[in-house]
Every structure is written in C-alpha cells, then in structure tokens.
Design a protein around this motif. Structure first.
Motif, mmCIF file in Angstrom:
data_model
loop_
_atom_site.group_PDB
_atom_site.id
_atom_site.type_symbol
_atom_site.label_atom_id
_atom_site.label_comp_id
_atom_site.label_asym_id
_atom_site.label_seq_id
_atom_site.Cartn_x
_atom_site.Cartn_y
_atom_site.Cartn_z
ATOM 1 N N LYS A 1 -11.595 11.704 1.682
ATOM 2 C CA LYS A 1 -11.335 11.510 3.115
ATOM 3 C C LYS A 1 -10.682 12.758 3.681
ATOM 4 O O LYS A 1 -9.642 13.201 3.193
ATOM 5 N N ILE A 2 -11.287 13.302 4.712
ATOM 6 C CA ILE A 2 -10.769 14.536 5.302
ATOM 7 C C ILE A 2 -10.172 14.302 6.685
ATOM 8 O O ILE A 2 -9.411 15.129 7.185
ATOM 9 N N ALA A 3 -10.467 13.147 7.295
ATOM 10 C CA ALA A 3 -9.917 12.841 8.609
ATOM 11 C C ALA A 3 -9.663 11.347 8.719
ATOM 12 O O ALA A 3 -10.528 10.536 8.383
ATOM 13 N N ALA A 4 -8.475 10.991 9.188
ATOM 14 C CA ALA A 4 -8.097 9.593 9.393
ATOM 15 C C ALA A 4 -8.007 9.304 10.883
ATOM 16 O O ALA A 4 -7.746 10.215 11.691
ATOM 17 N N LEU A 5 -8.205 8.044 11.240
ATOM 18 C CA LEU A 5 -8.282 7.682 12.647
ATOM 19 C C LEU A 5 -7.565 6.364 12.904
ATOM 20 O O LEU A 5 -7.675 5.428 12.105
ATOM 21 N N GLY A 6 -6.812 6.301 13.979
ATOM 22 C CA GLY A 6 -6.157 5.066 14.389
ATOM 23 C C GLY A 6 -5.736 5.189 15.839
ATOM 24 O O GLY A 6 -5.185 6.216 16.235
ATOM 25 N N ARG B 1 0.856 8.852 -3.235
ATOM 26 C CA ARG B 1 1.964 7.889 -3.196
ATOM 27 C C ARG B 1 1.632 6.641 -2.386
ATOM 28 O O ARG B 1 2.466 5.745 -2.259
ATOM 29 N N ILE B 2 0.439 6.626 -1.797
ATOM 30 C CA ILE B 2 0.008 5.481 -0.994
ATOM 31 C C ILE B 2 -1.434 5.121 -1.356
ATOM 32 O O ILE B 2 -2.119 5.876 -2.066
ATOM 33 N N ASN B 3 -1.870 3.963 -0.894
ATOM 34 C CA ASN B 3 -3.293 3.651 -0.871
ATOM 35 C C ASN B 3 -3.784 4.052 0.513
ATOM 36 O O ASN B 3 -3.602 3.308 1.481
ATOM 37 N N PRO B 4 -4.376 5.242 0.651
ATOM 38 C CA PRO B 4 -4.688 5.745 1.989
ATOM 39 C C PRO B 4 -5.555 4.767 2.785
ATOM 40 O O PRO B 4 -6.613 4.335 2.325
ATOM 41 N N CYS B 5 -5.065 4.412 3.965
ATOM 42 C CA CYS B 5 -5.781 3.480 4.843
ATOM 43 C C CYS B 5 -6.071 2.154 4.155
ATOM 44 O O CYS B 5 -6.995 1.425 4.523
ATOM 45 N N GLY B 6 -5.270 1.844 3.117
ATOM 46 C CA GLY B 6 -5.406 0.576 2.420
ATOM 47 C C GLY B 6 -6.381 0.576 1.267
ATOM 48 O O GLY B 6 -6.625 -0.479 0.667
ATOM 49 N N TYR B 7 -6.924 1.751 0.907
ATOM 50 C CA TYR B 7 -7.925 1.827 -0.160
ATOM 51 C C TYR B 7 -7.319 2.487 -1.397
ATOM 52 O O TYR B 7 -7.005 3.682 -1.385
ATOM 53 N N HIS C 1 0.818 -1.213 0.000
ATOM 54 C CA HIS C 1 0.000 0.000 0.000
ATOM 55 C C HIS C 1 0.854 1.266 0.000
ATOM 56 O O HIS C 1 0.321 2.363 -0.118
ATOM 57 N N VAL C 2 2.161 1.119 0.137
ATOM 58 C CA VAL C 2 3.083 2.250 -0.050
ATOM 59 C C VAL C 2 3.585 2.159 -1.489
ATOM 60 O O VAL C 2 4.407 1.317 -1.823
#
Length: 231
Positions: A152-157, A182-188, A52-53
C-alpha cells in the motif's frame, strides 16, 4: 481551488483547523487543498478497533473523525486535505473518493509507477515485484490472498459535514516505514506499506507534493458550462 502548502504541522491542530474552516464556510467559499506532512502519529478512524494497534510504543494514537481504521502518518509522507463542497461540484462521496484515488494514480504515473485499486479497500496499491509494469490487476475478492504481492502506497479517509469534505489522502514518498509494522494498516493484518523510495524512485517531498497538488486541483476544476445543479 486554492492550494496551500503548509509543510510539517501537528495532526491535531490541522484537523481542528479543517473542522473550523468547514463549519464556517458558506455556499460561495472557495474550495481549498492543504498539503502537509505530520510528525509520527497513528490515527484511528471512526471504524477503528483497538486490536489493530499492535505496539504503538512512543508514537501517539490519536482518535479522529475520518472514516476507516488505523493508519500512520510521518515525515516523508505527503498528506493532502481537499476541502471540497460536494454539492457545488455536483458529485457524491463515491465520486469524490474516486477522484482522490485518480489523482494519486496519475501522480504515480508521472514517476513511472503503476498504481492499482483493490475493490472494497480504499487507497492505492502497487505490485511489489513489478511496480513499473502496466498489467491490469485482476479482481481480488475480499479474504485471504486479497493483498498477496501488493504494497500500500497511499491511504485514504474522509469526513463529510454539510456536503463538505475534509481529511483526505496520504502518499508515501520516502519515509521510515517501520511504524506500519506496529499496526494492522487500515485494519488488514500483514499488509505491507511501501513508498516511492523503496520502489527505486529518487524524488523528494516538495516535488511529489507539487505534483499531487496539481493533479488533485485538476480533479475539482469547475465543470464545463458552469456549476451543475446540486445532487
């Protein structure tokens, strides 16, 4: 809850400080909320997959012990770390996540933006074609089309240790969004990232940090009648 505005700080140093705080806290230690922003950093959660990177380039990829997969932190993003004793609050992890998302939704509403939850995909999303509209987002089953028309405007973990939380939520204010490609954000794969600036909201980091901090602190005020029995 004690609210601390840290400003820009190294991600690794901040995580180490959160872990130390959590390891050292006792049953009477007040909850804290840390507000900060980080230099450009990709963080890979416990469920993260290397594929995902896509192209990290000169941005470091830092493994971390929060839940979830890869995301990006950078200047112009408010990162909020609630250090909360869940047992003292009388809540479980699911409720904690709900409260974090609720604080983001209320913060966005202060700027006229309508945020949405997507089942099974923690974080907050907005309709790219109508971010200020109030229509309810119909349920979206996982799979193709789950994020059509959304950004997506906010990520959470989060991480929970001995019933105490650290890590938290990141809200995009006005930032360089190109690293998200450059990534698949949060795996998507292909999930677009958006910030308040791209939605036409003119504000700054300090204003959003203060409002998000206030909303988060309100979510963890002592319940009426005192502290509940531990769950």
């Amino acid at each position: 809850m004690i609210v601390k505005t840290l400003g820009r700080c190294d991600h690794g140093d901040t995580v180490a400080a959160m872990r130390a705080f959590t390891d050292a806290r006792g049953p009477d230690t007040p909850d804290e909320l840390w507000l900060c922003e980080h230099p450009p950093t990709f963080t890979q959660g416990l469920a993260g997959k290397a594929e995902h990177v896509l192209d990290a380039g000169d941005i470091p990829v830092v493994p971390t012990n929060r839940g979830g997969q890869v995301t990006y932190h950078g200047p112009g993003q408010v990162v909020a770390y609630p250090l909360v004793d869940l047992r003292r609050q009388g809540i479980f992890v699911k409720e904690h996540v709900f409260r974090l998302e609720q604080a983001v939704l209320k913060t966005l509403a202060e700027f006229g933006v309508t945020g949405h939850r997507v089942a099974g995909a923690p974080g907050i999303y907005v309709r790219l074609d109508d971010p200020f509209g109030h229509a309810v987002l119909p349920p979206r089953p996982p799979g193709p089309g789950q994020f059509d028309g959304l950004g997506k405007i906010a990520a959470l973990g989060i991480k929970v240790s001995r019933h105490c939380t650290y890590h938290g939520v990141a809200l995009n204010v006005a930032m360089d969004l190109s690293p998200f490609s450059r990534i698949n954000p949060c795996g998507y794969a292909g999930l677009p990232a958006v910030d308040l600036g791209r939605l036409g909201v003119s504000t700054d980091w300090a204003t959003v940090a203060a409002r998000l901090g206030r909303r988060l602190a309100a979510q963890f005020e002592p319940p009426p009648g005192g502290t509940p029995s531990p769950p």
